[in-house]
Design a protein around this motif. Structure first.
Motif, PDB file in Angstrom:
ATOM      1  N   PRO A   2     -10.600   4.748  -2.060  1.00 30.93           N
ATOM      2  CA  PRO A   2      -9.763   4.014  -1.120  1.00 30.93           C
ATOM      3  C   PRO A   2      -8.656   4.914  -0.584  1.00 30.93           C
ATOM      4  O   PRO A   2      -8.100   5.743  -1.297  1.00 30.93           O
ATOM      5  CB  PRO A   2      -9.191   2.866  -1.962  1.00 30.93           C
ATOM      6  N   ARG A   3      -8.351   4.754   0.698  1.00 30.03           N
ATOM      7  CA  ARG A   3      -7.343   5.579   1.332  1.00 30.03           C
ATOM      8  C   ARG A   3      -5.969   4.955   1.147  1.00 30.03           C
ATOM      9  O   ARG A   3      -5.780   3.769   1.317  1.00 30.03           O
ATOM     10  CB  ARG A   3      -7.660   5.690   2.826  1.00 30.03           C
ATOM     11  N   ARG A   4      -4.992   5.776   0.794  1.00 28.40           N
ATOM     12  CA  ARG A   4      -3.611   5.335   0.647  1.00 28.40           C
ATOM     13  C   ARG A   4      -2.802   5.910   1.820  1.00 28.40           C
ATOM     14  O   ARG A   4      -2.919   7.066   2.156  1.00 28.40           O
ATOM     15  CB  ARG A   4      -3.028   5.860  -0.676  1.00 28.40           C
ATOM     16  N   LYS A   5      -1.971   5.095   2.452  1.00 30.23           N
ATOM     17  CA  LYS A   5      -1.151   5.580   3.546  1.00 30.23           C
ATOM     18  C   LYS A   5       0.314   5.400   3.205  1.00 30.23           C
ATOM     19  O   LYS A   5       0.679   4.593   2.369  1.00 30.23           O
ATOM     20  CB  LYS A   5      -1.471   4.852   4.859  1.00 30.23           C
ATOM     21  N   PRO A 205      -6.151   4.120  -7.199  1.00 26.44           N
ATOM     22  CA  PRO A 205      -4.712   3.811  -7.201  1.00 26.44           C
ATOM     23  C   PRO A 205      -4.300   3.142  -8.507  1.00 26.44           C
ATOM     24  O   PRO A 205      -5.046   2.324  -9.058  1.00 26.44           O
ATOM     25  CB  PRO A 205      -4.563   2.849  -6.015  1.00 26.44           C
ATOM     26  N   ARG A 206      -3.126   3.478  -8.994  1.00 25.93           N
ATOM     27  CA  ARG A 206      -2.666   2.914 -10.272  1.00 25.93           C
ATOM     28  C   ARG A 206      -2.564   1.402 -10.208  1.00 25.93           C
ATOM     29  O   ARG A 206      -2.712   0.719 -11.221  1.00 25.93           O
ATOM     30  CB  ARG A 206      -1.327   3.518 -10.662  1.00 25.93           C
ATOM     31  N   GLU A 207      -2.327   0.853  -8.999  1.00 27.90           N
ATOM     32  CA  GLU A 207      -2.204  -0.604  -8.864  1.00 27.90           C
ATOM     33  C   GLU A 207      -3.504  -1.328  -9.193  1.00 27.90           C
ATOM     34  O   GLU A 207      -3.494  -2.527  -9.499  1.00 27.90           O
ATOM     35  CB  GLU A 207      -1.761  -0.967  -7.429  1.00 27.90           C
ATOM     36  N   TRP A 208      -4.616  -0.619  -9.148  1.00 30.76           N
ATOM     37  CA  TRP A 208      -5.897  -1.254  -9.441  1.00 30.76           C
ATOM     38  C   TRP A 208      -5.992  -1.718 -10.895  1.00 30.76           C
ATOM     39  O   TRP A 208      -6.797  -2.595 -11.206  1.00 30.76           O
ATOM     40  CB  TRP A 208      -7.040  -0.284  -9.136  1.00 30.76           C
ATOM     41  N   GLY A 209      -5.186  -1.148 -11.778  1.00 30.35           N
ATOM     42  CA  GLY A 209      -5.249  -1.542 -13.177  1.00 30.35           C
ATOM     43  C   GLY A 209      -4.915  -2.996 -13.409  1.00 30.35           C
ATOM     44  O   GLY A 209      -5.296  -3.576 -14.438  1.00 30.35           O
ATOM     45  N   ALA A 210      -4.208  -3.620 -12.458  1.00 26.85           N
ATOM     46  CA  ALA A 210      -3.838  -5.031 -12.588  1.00 26.85           C
ATOM     47  C   ALA A 210      -4.675  -5.932 -11.689  1.00 26.85           C
ATOM     48  O   ALA A 210      -4.375  -7.138 -11.576  1.00 26.85           O
ATOM     49  CB  ALA A 210      -2.353  -5.208 -12.256  1.00 26.85           C
ATOM     50  N   LEU A 211      -5.722  -5.401 -11.059  1.00 25.32           N
ATOM     51  CA  LEU A 211      -6.538  -6.192 -10.142  1.00 25.32           C
ATOM     52  C   LEU A 211      -7.818  -6.656 -10.838  1.00 25.32           C
ATOM     53  O   LEU A 211      -8.602  -5.839 -11.324  1.00 25.32           O
ATOM     54  CB  LEU A 211      -6.894  -5.367  -8.903  1.00 25.32           C
ATOM     55  N   VAL A 266      -1.418  -9.669  -1.991  1.00 24.14           N
ATOM     56  CA  VAL A 266      -2.319  -8.964  -1.083  1.00 24.14           C
ATOM     57  C   VAL A 266      -1.522  -8.225  -0.017  1.00 24.14           C
ATOM     58  O   VAL A 266      -1.791  -7.063   0.299  1.00 24.14           O
ATOM     59  CB  VAL A 266      -3.305  -9.963  -0.433  1.00 24.14           C
ATOM     60  N   ARG A 267      -0.496  -8.873   0.534  1.00 26.56           N
ATOM     61  CA  ARG A 267       0.328  -8.241   1.567  1.00 26.56           C
ATOM     62  C   ARG A 267       1.118  -7.060   0.993  1.00 26.56           C
ATOM     63  O   ARG A 267       1.274  -6.026   1.655  1.00 26.56           O
ATOM     64  CB  ARG A 267       1.283  -9.258   2.181  1.00 26.56           C
ATOM     65  N   GLU A 268       1.641  -7.219  -0.221  1.00 24.88           N
ATOM     66  CA  GLU A 268       2.386  -6.118  -0.843  1.00 24.88           C
ATOM     67  C   GLU A 268       1.523  -4.867  -0.941  1.00 24.88           C
ATOM     68  O   GLU A 268       1.963  -3.754  -0.606  1.00 24.88           O
ATOM     69  CB  GLU A 268       2.863  -6.532  -2.236  1.00 24.88           C
ATOM     70  N   LEU A 269       0.303  -5.030  -1.406  1.00 22.89           N
ATOM     71  CA  LEU A 269      -0.594  -3.897  -1.556  1.00 22.89           C
ATOM     72  C   LEU A 269      -0.968  -3.314  -0.189  1.00 22.89           C
ATOM     73  O   LEU A 269      -1.006  -2.091  -0.013  1.00 22.89           O
ATOM     74  CB  LEU A 269      -1.844  -4.310  -2.314  1.00 22.89           C
ATOM     75  N   ALA A 270      -1.251  -4.197   0.775  1.00 23.30           N
ATOM     76  CA  ALA A 270      -1.647  -3.722   2.104  1.00 23.30           C
ATOM     77  C   ALA A 270      -0.527  -2.931   2.759  1.00 23.30           C
ATOM     78  O   ALA A 270      -0.760  -1.881   3.367  1.00 23.30           O
ATOM     79  CB  ALA A 270      -2.047  -4.910   2.975  1.00 23.30           C
ATOM     80  N   ARG A 271       0.707  -3.405   2.623  1.00 19.92           N
ATOM     81  CA  ARG A 271       1.838  -2.692   3.226  1.00 19.92           C
ATOM     82  C   ARG A 271       2.089  -1.347   2.548  1.00 19.92           C
ATOM     83  O   ARG A 271       2.596  -0.413   3.164  1.00 19.92           O
ATOM     84  CB  ARG A 271       3.088  -3.574   3.164  1.00 19.92           C
ATOM     85  N   ALA A 272       1.723  -1.255   1.268  1.00 17.57           N
ATOM     86  CA  ALA A 272       1.867   0.008   0.544  1.00 17.57           C
ATOM     87  C   ALA A 272       0.693   0.949   0.786  1.00 17.57           C
ATOM     88  O   ALA A 272       0.669   2.067   0.278  1.00 17.57           O
ATOM     89  CB  ALA A 272       2.011  -0.262  -0.946  1.00 17.57           C
ATOM     90  N   PRO A 277     -10.444  -3.396  -4.107  1.00 20.71           N
ATOM     91  CA  PRO A 277     -11.903  -3.220  -4.149  1.00 20.71           C
ATOM     92  C   PRO A 277     -12.596  -4.231  -3.240  1.00 20.71           C
ATOM     93  O   PRO A 277     -12.069  -5.314  -2.971  1.00 20.71           O
ATOM     94  CB  PRO A 277     -12.243  -3.500  -5.627  1.00 20.71           C
ATOM     95  N   PRO A 278     -13.792  -3.896  -2.745  1.00 24.24           N
ATOM     96  CA  PRO A 278     -14.542  -4.865  -1.952  1.00 24.24           C
ATOM     97  C   PRO A 278     -14.778  -6.154  -2.746  1.00 24.24           C
ATOM     98  O   PRO A 278     -14.863  -6.148  -3.967  1.00 24.24           O
ATOM     99  CB  PRO A 278     -15.864  -4.144  -1.666  1.00 24.24           C
ATOM    100  N   LYS A 279     -14.885  -7.247  -2.007  1.00 22.76           N
ATOM    101  CA  LYS A 279     -15.144  -8.570  -2.607  1.00 22.76           C
ATOM    102  C   LYS A 279     -14.041  -8.964  -3.586  1.00 22.76           C
ATOM    103  O   LYS A 279     -14.305  -9.557  -4.636  1.00 22.76           O
ATOM    104  CB  LYS A 279     -16.500  -8.580  -3.315  1.00 22.76           C
ATOM    105  N   SER A 280     -12.784  -8.643  -3.241  1.00 22.07           N
ATOM    106  CA  SER A 280     -11.647  -9.036  -4.088  1.00 22.07           C
ATOM    107  C   SER A 280     -11.131 -10.413  -3.734  1.00 22.07           C
ATOM    108  O   SER A 280     -10.640 -11.133  -4.601  1.00 22.07           O
ATOM    109  CB  SER A 280     -10.495  -8.026  -3.948  1.00 22.07           C
ATOM    110  N   THR A 281     -11.176 -10.767  -2.451  1.00 19.95           N
ATOM    111  CA  THR A 281     -10.552 -12.005  -1.992  1.00 19.95           C
ATOM    112  C   THR A 281     -11.472 -12.752  -1.043  1.00 19.95           C
ATOM    113  O   THR A 281     -12.337 -12.160  -0.384  1.00 19.95           O
ATOM    114  CB  THR A 281      -9.231 -11.726  -1.254  1.00 19.95           C
ATOM    115  N   SER A 282     -11.246 -14.041  -0.954  1.00 21.21           N
ATOM    116  CA  SER A 282     -11.943 -14.875   0.024  1.00 21.21           C
ATOM    117  C   SER A 282     -10.921 -15.788   0.690  1.00 21.21           C
ATOM    118  O   SER A 282     -10.427 -16.735   0.078  1.00 21.21           O
ATOM    119  CB  SER A 282     -13.036 -15.710  -0.654  1.00 21.21           C
TER     120      SER A 282
END
Length: 299
Positions: A2-5, A205-211, A266-272, A277-282
């Protein structure tokens, strides 16, 4: 990967899930061949002003252009072609960041097709929803593994996480819990072993550990269970009850129920710049396919 910006590179349109290059290519070929978009992207934003809402309240007093009932949901479409109304509707949008709630692969396909000079795919059909006024439903996407025995899955999961039997059967997972189900049995999966989780998510990304989806797909499916990357090895279900029913009979496989996350997270992560991962949310409800089309015509 995944790309981080950088946060400094904030854009008006925020993706929140990673995409599969193969699926993007398929979507691009399909859209290019049809020269049409059969459904809009679903975008979520938060309006600070009420002008758009006032205009929409005026527009929906008119007779609708179309009404369709699909899968128990009534979709009503109104047309707005008044220049002044359109200006009022769109004037505040440039000051808001819109989250891609649904349509990541279609958006990526538009970006891919839009690289050609003069390409009509630089624009995209989209449905924008002010989630302050009209909150979207946000639910999890569950995993069904037809070829995995549930008792074996629970035993292997215990090597990398805390696994407890649920004698009363399957239930809705807690915020930091996965629920493993199969053949009438259920287990709670929590507290991933830190070293195993780090190794499973190496270079992520380290944030994935809580997803939940990252723990599900990388710690369990990839590491503990070694589920092959083959068609049909994993099915995705938006309905937890259906996922449980699919594996109720002995020998029918295992289901892994995931908890839902929140739009705020979701917004917090997107803004960061962290793509989940795919298929995380619906997000839903989604607009019905074919109710609003963008047809480009012959090339």
């Amino acid at each position: 990967m995944p790309r981080r910006k950088s946060v400094r590179e904030e854009r008006l349109l925020l993706p929140h899930e990673d995409v599969s290059p193969q699926v993007v290519q398929q979507r691009a070929a399909h859209m290019s061949g049809l020269r049409a978009q059969l459904e809009p992207l679903l975008l979520a934003y938060s309006a600070a002003e009420s002008t758009a809402g006032q205009v929409m309240n005026h527009v929906i007093r008119r007779p609708p252009a179309a009404v369709a009932r699909v899968a128990g949901i009534t979709h009503t479409l109104w047309a707005c072609d008044d220049d002044q109304e359109i200006d009022l509707l769109t004037s505040g949008l440039s000051r808001n960041q819109a989250l891609i709630a649904d349509g990541h692969h279609r958006h990526a396909a538009c970006l891919h097709l839009g690289r050609q000079p003069g390409s009509p795919w630089k624009n995209s059909l989209a449905l924008l929803v002010d989630t302050n006024a009209y909150p979207l439903r946000l639910s999890a996407i569950h995993r069904v593994l037809p070829g995995l025995d549930p008792e074996k899955a629970a035993s292997l999961a215990a090597d990398v996480a805390r696994v407890l039997s649920l004698p009363d059967g399957p239930r809705k997972p807690g915020p930091n819990e996965l629920v493993l189900v199969g053949a009438g049995h259920a287990w709670s999966v929590t507290d991933p072993e830190p070293r195993a989780l780090r190794e499973a998510l190496a270079s992520r990304p380290r944030e994935w550990g809580a997803l939940p989806a990252a723990v599900s797909d990388h710690l369990l499916l990839d590491t503990a269970w070694a589920v092959p990357d083959l068609p049909g090895a994993v099915r995705y279900s938006h309905d937890a009850q259906q996922a449980v029913a699919d594996v109720a009979a002995p020998g029918s496989g295992t289901a892994l129920l995931l908890p839902a996350t929140t739009e705020v997270r979701v917004r917090e992560l997107a803004r960061a710049g962290v793509l989940m991962p795919p298929k995380s949310t619906s997000f839903g409800p989604k607009p019905a396919v074919g109710l609003a089309l963008r047809v480009l015509g012959p090339p």
